[in-house]
Design a protein around this motif. Structure first.
Motif, PDB file in Angstrom:
ATOM      1  N   ASP B  37      -3.424 -14.245   3.673  1.00 47.82           N
ATOM      2  CA  ASP B  37      -2.888 -13.938   5.009  1.00 47.82           C
ATOM      3  C   ASP B  37      -3.900 -14.186   6.115  1.00 47.82           C
ATOM      4  OD1 ASP B  37      -0.414 -13.219   4.050  1.00 47.82           O
ATOM      5  OD2 ASP B  37      -0.957 -11.107   3.782  1.00 47.82           O
ATOM      6  N   ALA B  38      -5.129 -13.764   5.921  1.00 49.43           N
ATOM      7  CA  ALA B  38      -6.186 -13.975   6.916  1.00 49.43           C
ATOM      8  C   ALA B  38      -5.816 -13.409   8.288  1.00 49.43           C
ATOM      9  CB  ALA B  38      -6.533 -15.455   7.012  1.00 49.43           C
ATOM     10  N   ASP B  39      -5.445 -12.140   8.306  1.00 43.13           N
ATOM     11  CA  ASP B  39      -4.983 -11.507   9.533  1.00 43.13           C
ATOM     12  C   ASP B  39      -6.015 -11.539  10.656  1.00 43.13           C
ATOM     13  OD1 ASP B  39      -2.783 -10.954   8.052  1.00 43.13           O
ATOM     14  OD2 ASP B  39      -2.917  -8.764   8.183  1.00 43.13           O
ATOM     15  N   CYS B  40      -7.292 -11.463  10.332  1.00 43.10           N
ATOM     16  CA  CYS B  40      -8.289 -11.390  11.400  1.00 43.10           C
ATOM     17  C   CYS B  40      -8.762 -12.774  11.812  1.00 43.10           C
ATOM     18  CB  CYS B  40      -9.469 -10.497  11.016  1.00 43.10           C
ATOM     19  SG  CYS B  40     -10.656 -11.267   9.902  1.00 43.10           S
ATOM     20  N   GLY B  41      -8.233 -13.806  11.168  1.00 41.13           N
ATOM     21  CA  GLY B  41      -8.557 -15.165  11.569  1.00 41.13           C
ATOM     22  C   GLY B  41      -9.907 -15.662  11.064  1.00 41.13           C
ATOM     23  N   GLY B  42     -10.537 -14.896  10.207  1.00 42.30           N
ATOM     24  CA  GLY B  42     -11.770 -15.399   9.594  1.00 42.30           C
ATOM     25  C   GLY B  42     -13.045 -14.734  10.047  1.00 42.30           C
ATOM     26  N   SER B  43     -12.968 -13.504  10.528  1.00 43.58           N
ATOM     27  CA  SER B  43     -14.188 -12.865  11.021  1.00 43.58           C
ATOM     28  C   SER B  43     -14.635 -11.690  10.157  1.00 43.58           C
ATOM     29  CB  SER B  43     -14.001 -12.426  12.472  1.00 43.58           C
ATOM     30  OG  SER B  43     -12.889 -11.585  12.582  1.00 43.58           O
ATOM     31  N   CYS B  44     -14.203 -11.681   8.915  1.00 43.63           N
ATOM     32  CA  CYS B  44     -14.650 -10.648   7.977  1.00 43.63           C
ATOM     33  C   CYS B  44     -14.309  -9.247   8.486  1.00 43.63           C
ATOM     34  CB  CYS B  44     -16.159 -10.782   7.735  1.00 43.63           C
ATOM     35  SG  CYS B  44     -16.733  -9.959   6.235  1.00 43.63           S
ATOM     36  N   CYS B  49      -7.815 -12.027   2.958  1.00 40.53           N
ATOM     37  CA  CYS B  49      -8.045 -13.367   2.387  1.00 40.53           C
ATOM     38  C   CYS B  49      -8.808 -13.209   1.074  1.00 40.53           C
ATOM     39  CB  CYS B  49      -8.784 -14.270   3.366  1.00 40.53           C
ATOM     40  SG  CYS B  49     -10.469 -13.750   3.714  1.00 40.53           S
ATOM     41  N   HIS B  50      -8.566 -12.076   0.449  1.00 33.20           N
ATOM     42  CA  HIS B  50      -9.216 -11.699  -0.811  1.00 33.20           C
ATOM     43  C   HIS B  50      -8.916 -12.731  -1.916  1.00 33.20           C
ATOM     44  CE1 HIS B  50      -9.489  -8.223  -4.023  1.00 33.20           C
ATOM     45  NE2 HIS B  50     -10.463  -9.104  -4.142  1.00 33.20           N
ATOM     46  N   GLU B  68     -19.027  -7.818   4.423  1.00 36.14           N
ATOM     47  CA  GLU B  68     -18.010  -8.246   3.451  1.00 36.14           C
ATOM     48  C   GLU B  68     -17.890  -7.209   2.335  1.00 36.14           C
ATOM     49  OE1 GLU B  68     -18.726 -12.115   1.781  1.00 36.14           O
ATOM     50  OE2 GLU B  68     -17.054 -11.950   0.378  1.00 36.14           O
ATOM     51  N   GLU B  69     -19.017  -6.699   1.897  1.00 34.24           N
ATOM     52  CA  GLU B  69     -19.032  -5.663   0.866  1.00 34.24           C
ATOM     53  C   GLU B  69     -18.229  -4.444   1.348  1.00 34.24           C
ATOM     54  OE1 GLU B  69     -20.505  -5.671  -2.295  1.00 34.24           O
ATOM     55  OE2 GLU B  69     -19.353  -3.807  -2.401  1.00 34.24           O
ATOM     56  N   ALA B  70     -18.443  -4.073   2.603  1.00 38.80           N
ATOM     57  CA  ALA B  70     -17.764  -2.895   3.157  1.00 38.80           C
ATOM     58  C   ALA B  70     -16.251  -3.113   3.228  1.00 38.80           C
ATOM     59  CB  ALA B  70     -18.319  -2.577   4.537  1.00 38.80           C
ATOM     60  N   MET B  71     -15.835  -4.282   3.704  1.00 38.90           N
ATOM     61  CA  MET B  71     -14.393  -4.535   3.800  1.00 38.90           C
ATOM     62  C   MET B  71     -13.769  -4.577   2.413  1.00 38.90           C
ATOM     63  SD  MET B  71     -13.856  -4.454   7.000  1.00 38.90           S
ATOM     64  CE  MET B  71     -12.105  -4.441   6.674  1.00 38.90           C
ATOM     65  N   SER B  82     -14.644 -10.383  -6.821  1.00 38.83           N
ATOM     66  CA  SER B  82     -13.898 -10.411  -5.557  1.00 38.83           C
ATOM     67  C   SER B  82     -14.744 -10.990  -4.435  1.00 38.83           C
ATOM     68  CB  SER B  82     -13.506  -8.981  -5.151  1.00 38.83           C
ATOM     69  OG  SER B  82     -12.466  -8.497  -5.946  1.00 38.83           O
ATOM     70  N   ARG B  83     -14.103 -11.811  -3.619  1.00 36.37           N
ATOM     71  CA  ARG B  83     -14.748 -12.284  -2.383  1.00 36.37           C
ATOM     72  C   ARG B  83     -13.701 -12.368  -1.285  1.00 36.37           C
ATOM     73  NH1 ARG B  83     -19.756 -14.881  -2.239  1.00 36.37           N
ATOM     74  NH2 ARG B  83     -19.386 -14.569  -0.011  1.00 36.37           N
ATOM     75  N   LEU B  84     -14.164 -12.339  -0.040  1.00 35.02           N
ATOM     76  CA  LEU B  84     -13.286 -12.694   1.074  1.00 35.02           C
ATOM     77  C   LEU B  84     -13.479 -14.191   1.289  1.00 35.02           C
ATOM     78  CD1 LEU B  84     -13.760  -9.657   3.484  1.00 35.02           C
ATOM     79  CD2 LEU B  84     -11.956 -10.077   1.792  1.00 35.02           C
ATOM     80  N   SER B  85     -12.375 -14.939   1.195  1.00 33.79           N
ATOM     81  CA  SER B  85     -12.519 -16.402   1.199  1.00 33.79           C
ATOM     82  C   SER B  85     -12.962 -16.930   2.557  1.00 33.79           C
ATOM     83  CB  SER B  85     -11.222 -17.067   0.734  1.00 33.79           C
ATOM     84  OG  SER B  85     -10.122 -16.642   1.498  1.00 33.79           O
TER      85      SER B  85
END
Lengths: 423, 106
Positions: B37-44, B49-50, B68-71, B82-85
């Motif tokens: 989905d990438a709701d925030c548009g890519g700003s972690c 975008c898991h 990124e760890e916190a989110m 797991s990563r945020l893509s």
């Protein structure tokens, strides 16, 4: 509700900007915190002026004291994602003395405590659990919609928006169903400004909250002695990070979940009906392609922005948008403004149900405090619109909505409608 | 061009060719790969975008930042891979990368 105008902060209030020309006053006099312009639906041009002339704006004097307003999408994003600079403690409410927001709850905590407490309860509103709830929600939506009168005026807020969200909340808490209207009242009372139509004074407000507290303490005491269940109260009573929480922290989290799960979705359900009536071409698009509902739901949530702002407090001296903010100062992110920021959202001041990137809005906030219930809200709204479109040609707004007297909860007290059945 | 393979929760595979410079999230979104989905548009700033990075690629996708760890720590279906893509930059070294999307983004 006919006496709302006689509230303590009517047009004659020293602080009210109702009826004033936003471009004719000195810019430092603009005070978005005052609820008057929100009830009167006059806030948009004030926000527009601040966005273009002073996107990080200092209001030196207001009924809630001095505060900074952050108006642009990108600046709001920066504040929301910098908890080490902009703290959620001691409160996320614009008014320091709102007791219920000084009750500790994870919305007004910074890491690491925030993360621990949030993790305990968020499973209940995570998508995996929602899949199990979908059937129940749809069944309830159908029952509510099937019970509505046709070709006869009624209040959409009362009959649909409140009824549905309250039933949902009762389910999440496993709250005695027959008492569920209490949840609505407590939710309203928690954020109410005395004289604004919900309670007439602070004592009445406290009475309501005390009743709420006593009720939930009883439920905790019952559930702590039972086997761990899937409802929020049981999760808190048995969760490792929460079972020893001080009573006031429990109550703070309960109020948070009541307000968060109730007012917001309720007002987006009403707001969608209004937006489609004000934009008939969009209603036509929807009728031609109900497949747009999922995308439309995000657009409705952006357009409504059911919580107009969140407040932070600067922990250190810092700079934002060229302005110097000092440690200890109050910083208010106006989501309602960022969601109309043309620099970040194309055609931001148009309601477009087939908008590209509709999910990229600020209504849920961003960062660690991002709305925990966002998927539940989207699911409820999606089901409501799917079922509306199966039944009605139009939910027609037949009179002026009455808006909430608040610069925080952006929503509707009533919305008169008439239903046109499908041909 | 760099090839990235996205495998959905149900096993559907999507192979995309992208140039370097963007993020893995952008590679998915611009190519219409579902499940991100990438709701925030890519700003972690959200966690929508898991992805799960296939074990053999874990050493090449870089380290998690504290943000990124916190989110990710707020995600209900967090795993070790797991990563945020949006936080994985597409480089030549990642040609052939395989990631799996979770059943739900939250």
């Amino acid at each position: 509700m006919s006496d709302v105008a006689s509230g303590p902060e009517s047009k004659t209030s020293k602080w009210s900007m109702v009826g004033k020309d936003p471009y004719a006053m000195p810019i430092e006099k603009i005070d978005l915190s005052h609820p008057g312009i929100w009830r009167a639906n006059e806030f948009l041009p004030f926000m527009e002026r601040l966005r273009s002339e002073e996107p990080v704006h200092y209001c030196p004097e207001s009924a809630v004291g001095p505060y900074w307003s952050v108006m642009k999408y990108k600046d709001i994003m920066e504040v929301d994602t910098s908890p080490h600079i902009y703290s959620s403690e001691p409160t996320i409410g614009i008014v320091d003395s709102f007791e219920e927001f000084t009750l500790p709850a994870f919305i007004s905590m910074d890491p690491p405590k925030h993360d621990e407490q949030r993790r305990v309860v968020q499973d209940v509103v995570a998508p995996a659990n929602l899949k199990n709830l979908e059937g129940l929600i749809r069944q309830r939506v159908c029952t509510i919609l099937d019970g509505l009168p046709i070709d006869e005026e009624f209040d959409w807020v009362e009959r649909v928006s409140i009824e549905l969200t309250t039933q949902m909340l009762a389910t999440l808490f496993d709250f005695p169903f027959e008492d569920r209207s209490k949840l609505t009242f407590w939710s309203d009372a928690a954020t109410a400004i005395p004289g604004g139509g919900i309670v007439s004074n602070q004592e009445e407000r406290w009475e309501a909250l005390q009743e709420c507290f006593a009720y939930f303490i009883r439920l905790w005491n019952e559930r702590v002695n039972e086997k761990s269940g899937n409802d929020l109260i049981s999760m808190l009573a048995h969760g490792e990070a929460t079972r020893d929480m001080p009573q006031e922290e429990y109550l703070g989290n309960i109020i948070l979940l009541i307000v968060g799960g109730n007012d917001t979705t309720r007002n987006s359900i009403s707001g969608g009906v209004l937006a489609l009536n004000e934009n008939p071409a969009e209603y036509d698009k929807l009728r031609a392609d109900p497949g747009l509902i999922r995308n439309m739901v995000s657009e409705i949530i952006r357009w409504q922005t059911p919580l107009a702002h969140m407040r932070r407090t600067a922990l250190v001296d810092t700079e934002l948008g060229g302005k110097q903010i000092k440690a200890g100062e109050k910083v208010v992110m106006w989501y309602a403004s960022g969601n109309r920021d043309e620099e970040s959202i194309e055609r931001a001041n148009e309601f477009l149900i087939d908008r590209k990137n509709a999910r990229q809005h600020l209504s849920f906030g961003f960062g660690l405090h991002r709305c925990m219930g966002n998927r539940l809200a989207e699911m409820q709204l999606t089901i409501v619109w799917e079922e509306i479109m199966k039944r009605f040609q139009k939910v027609e707004v037949v009179g002026e909505p009455e808006r909430v007297y608040s610069s925080f909860v952006k929503g509707y007290m009533s919305l008169p409608v008439k239903l046109q059945p499908l041909d | 061009m760099v090839n990235i393979q996205f495998i959905e929760h149900d096993g559907s595979e999507h192979s995309v060719e992208v140039s370097t410079g963007g993020s893995v999230m952008q590679a998915a979104v611009t190519n219409g790969v579902p499940g991100i989905d990438a709701d925030c548009g890519g700003s972690c700033s959200c966690a929508t975008c898991h992805v799960y990075v296939n074990e053999e690629w874990l050493g090449k996708v870089g380290e998690l930042s504290p943000t990124e760890e916190a989110m990710l720590s707020l995600s209900t279906d967090r795993k070790d891979n797991s990563r945020l893509s949006c936080q994985i930059q597409v480089t030549e070294e990642l040609d052939g990368l395989v990631v799996t999307t979770p059943e739900f983004q939250f």
